[in-house]
Design a protein around this motif. Structure first.
Motif, PDB file in Angstrom:
ATOM      1  N   LEU A  48       0.814  -1.217   0.000  1.00 18.31           N
ATOM      2  CA  LEU A  48       0.000   0.000   0.000  1.00 18.31           C
ATOM      3  C   LEU A  48       0.846   1.264   0.000  1.00 18.31           C
ATOM      4  O   LEU A  48       0.375   2.333  -0.377  1.00 18.31           O
ATOM      5  N   LEU A  49       2.089   1.154   0.443  1.00 15.25           N
ATOM      6  CA  LEU A  49       2.983   2.306   0.391  1.00 15.25           C
ATOM      7  C   LEU A  49       3.443   2.557  -1.041  1.00 15.25           C
ATOM      8  O   LEU A  49       3.632   3.703  -1.458  1.00 15.25           O
ATOM      9  N   VAL A  50       3.620   1.497  -1.800  1.00 15.15           N
ATOM     10  CA  VAL A  50       4.129   1.620  -3.162  1.00 15.15           C
ATOM     11  C   VAL A  50       3.105   2.265  -4.090  1.00 15.15           C
ATOM     12  O   VAL A  50       3.448   3.096  -4.939  1.00 15.15           O
ATOM     13  N   GLN A  51       1.830   1.895  -3.930  1.00 20.67           N
ATOM     14  CA  GLN A  51       0.801   2.331  -4.870  1.00 20.67           C
ATOM     15  C   GLN A  51       0.651   3.853  -4.996  1.00 20.67           C
ATOM     16  O   GLN A  51       0.660   4.379  -6.109  1.00 20.67           O
ATOM     17  N   PRO A  52       0.514   4.593  -3.900  1.00 20.11           N
ATOM     18  CA  PRO A  52       0.387   6.050  -4.061  1.00 20.11           C
ATOM     19  C   PRO A  52       1.664   6.705  -4.574  1.00 20.11           C
ATOM     20  O   PRO A  52       1.605   7.721  -5.272  1.00 20.11           O
ATOM     21  N   LEU A  53       2.808   6.131  -4.243  1.00 25.17           N
ATOM     22  CA  LEU A  53       4.068   6.682  -4.757  1.00 25.17           C
ATOM     23  C   LEU A  53       4.143   6.532  -6.267  1.00 25.17           C
ATOM     24  O   LEU A  53       4.621   7.424  -6.982  1.00 25.17           O
ATOM     25  N   LEU A  54       3.660   5.401  -6.774  1.00 21.09           N
ATOM     26  CA  LEU A  54       3.615   5.188  -8.214  1.00 21.09           C
ATOM     27  C   LEU A  54       2.599   6.126  -8.866  1.00 21.09           C
ATOM     28  O   LEU A  54       2.868   6.726  -9.914  1.00 21.09           O
ATOM     29  N   ALA A  55       1.444   6.256  -8.241  1.00 19.69           N
ATOM     30  CA  ALA A  55       0.397   7.109  -8.799  1.00 19.69           C
ATOM     31  C   ALA A  55       0.827   8.572  -8.862  1.00 19.69           C
ATOM     32  O   ALA A  55       0.458   9.304  -9.788  1.00 19.69           O
ATOM     33  N   ALA A  56       1.611   9.003  -7.887  1.00 16.78           N
ATOM     34  CA  ALA A  56       2.054  10.399  -7.826  1.00 16.78           C
ATOM     35  C   ALA A  56       3.290  10.662  -8.672  1.00 16.78           C
ATOM     36  O   ALA A  56       3.699  11.811  -8.831  1.00 16.78           O
ATOM     37  N   GLY A  57       3.895   9.598  -9.199  1.00 16.83           N
ATOM     38  CA  GLY A  57       5.112   9.768  -9.986  1.00 16.83           C
ATOM     39  C   GLY A  57       6.328  10.086  -9.139  1.00 16.83           C
ATOM     40  O   GLY A  57       7.272  10.732  -9.613  1.00 16.83           O
ATOM     41  N   ASP A  58       6.301   9.644  -7.883  1.00 14.81           N
ATOM     42  CA  ASP A  58       7.403   9.945  -6.971  1.00 14.81           C
ATOM     43  C   ASP A  58       8.585   8.993  -7.108  1.00 14.81           C
ATOM     44  O   ASP A  58       9.654   9.265  -6.571  1.00 14.81           O
ATOM     45  N   LEU A  59       8.381   7.878  -7.785  1.00 15.39           N
ATOM     46  CA  LEU A  59       9.463   6.912  -7.956  1.00 15.39           C
ATOM     47  C   LEU A  59      10.157   7.156  -9.290  1.00 15.39           C
ATOM     48  O   LEU A  59       9.524   7.598 -10.258  1.00 15.39           O
ATOM     49  N   PRO A  60      11.471   6.880  -9.346  1.00 16.37           N
ATOM     50  CA  PRO A  60      12.238   7.141 -10.577  1.00 16.37           C
ATOM     51  C   PRO A  60      11.906   6.152 -11.696  1.00 16.37           C
ATOM     52  O   PRO A  60      12.705   5.285 -12.049  1.00 16.37           O
ATOM     53  N   SER A  62       9.564   5.897 -15.604  1.00 18.92           N
ATOM     54  CA  SER A  62       8.809   6.619 -16.623  1.00 18.92           C
ATOM     55  C   SER A  62       7.322   6.467 -16.330  1.00 18.92           C
ATOM     56  O   SER A  62       6.910   5.567 -15.585  1.00 18.92           O
ATOM     57  N   GLN A  63       6.511   7.318 -16.914  1.00 23.37           N
ATOM     58  CA  GLN A  63       5.076   7.275 -16.659  1.00 23.37           C
ATOM     59  C   GLN A  63       4.477   5.934 -17.074  1.00 23.37           C
ATOM     60  O   GLN A  63       3.654   5.359 -16.352  1.00 23.37           O
ATOM     61  N   SER A  64       4.899   5.424 -18.219  1.00 24.58           N
ATOM     62  CA  SER A  64       4.373   4.141 -18.690  1.00 24.58           C
ATOM     63  C   SER A  64       4.814   2.998 -17.789  1.00 24.58           C
ATOM     64  O   SER A  64       4.025   2.099 -17.465  1.00 24.58           O
ATOM     65  N   ASP A  65       6.061   3.031 -17.346  1.00 22.98           N
ATOM     66  CA  ASP A  65       6.547   1.987 -16.435  1.00 22.98           C
ATOM     67  C   ASP A  65       5.838   2.068 -15.087  1.00 22.98           C
ATOM     68  O   ASP A  65       5.505   1.043 -14.488  1.00 22.98           O
TER      69      ASP A  65
END
Length: 199
Positions: A48-60, A62-65
């Motif tokens: 559950l920590l990973v999901q919002p970080l991915l949605a917000a684009g906070d992880l390094p 690309s958008q598609s990845d």
């Protein structure tokens, strides 16, 4: 360097509570199914920590990845929830029935069931997204609300239980999950305000 620091911090936030739970004295005298069920719950909360970080684009990424990993992580979260509930059903069916019917005397069960139905609803909406007459903005809002329900329900469920998870790492993970989720909600609200002003 920045990407390395981000991935390292995320790995530490996920691994620390899982590793701490592995050394819990409450695992003594428990059978394998109960332990596996408990760890499925811990892993689910970590995802559950990973999901919002991915949605917000906070992880390094690309958008598609990020979108692809978001879908994969969502599938893994669904699997973790199913394993968690299935293990509890095998070890104690009456407790699961009480939880599902909201008649359990333990408050944490209610929050766990609310989060579970949130996960199921999100999975169904994602699977049927192309067939449902939902506009993209409506889909995002529904997905966002369900994500908030899942995060709040899961965190409350976990904090009310005195179980496998170690206290400090549990509270830290819970805080991270809530902050990351609320940050996405806040960003979405600001984006809508900006869109209305621009229109």
């Amino acid at each position: 360097m920045r990407a390395t620091l981000i991935w390292t911090a995320l790995a530490a936030a996920i691994i620390a509570p899982v590793a701490a739970a592995a050394f819990s004295p409450q695992l003594q005298w428990r059978d394998g199914i109960y332990i596996a069920s408990g760890f499925a719950g811990v892993v689910g909360m970590a995802l559950l920590l990973v999901q919002p970080l991915l949605a917000a684009g906070d992880l390094p990424l690309s958008q598609s990845d990020a979108r692809r990993v978001h879908r994969v992580t969502g599938t893994l979260l669904l699997g973790a929830v199913l394993l968690h509930v299935a293990g509890l059903w095998i070890t104690s069916p009456p407790d699961v029935v009480d939880a599902l019917t909201f008649t359990s005397p333990t408050p944490f069960s209610v929050w766990g069931v609310i989060a579970m139905w949130g996960v199921f609803a999100t999975a169904l909406l994602a699977a049927w997204r192309r067939r449902l007459p939902l506009r993209p903005m409506t889909w995002r809002r529904v997905h966002l609300v369900l994500g908030l329900v899942i995060a709040a329900g899961t965190v409350t469920h976990a904090l009310l239980i005195e179980g496998t998870m170690e206290v400090v790492t549990k509270w830290l993970l819970a805080g991270f999950v809530l902050v990351a989720t609320l940050r996405v909600v806040w960003r979405a609200g600001r984006f809508r305000d900006f869109a209305r002003r621009s229109g």
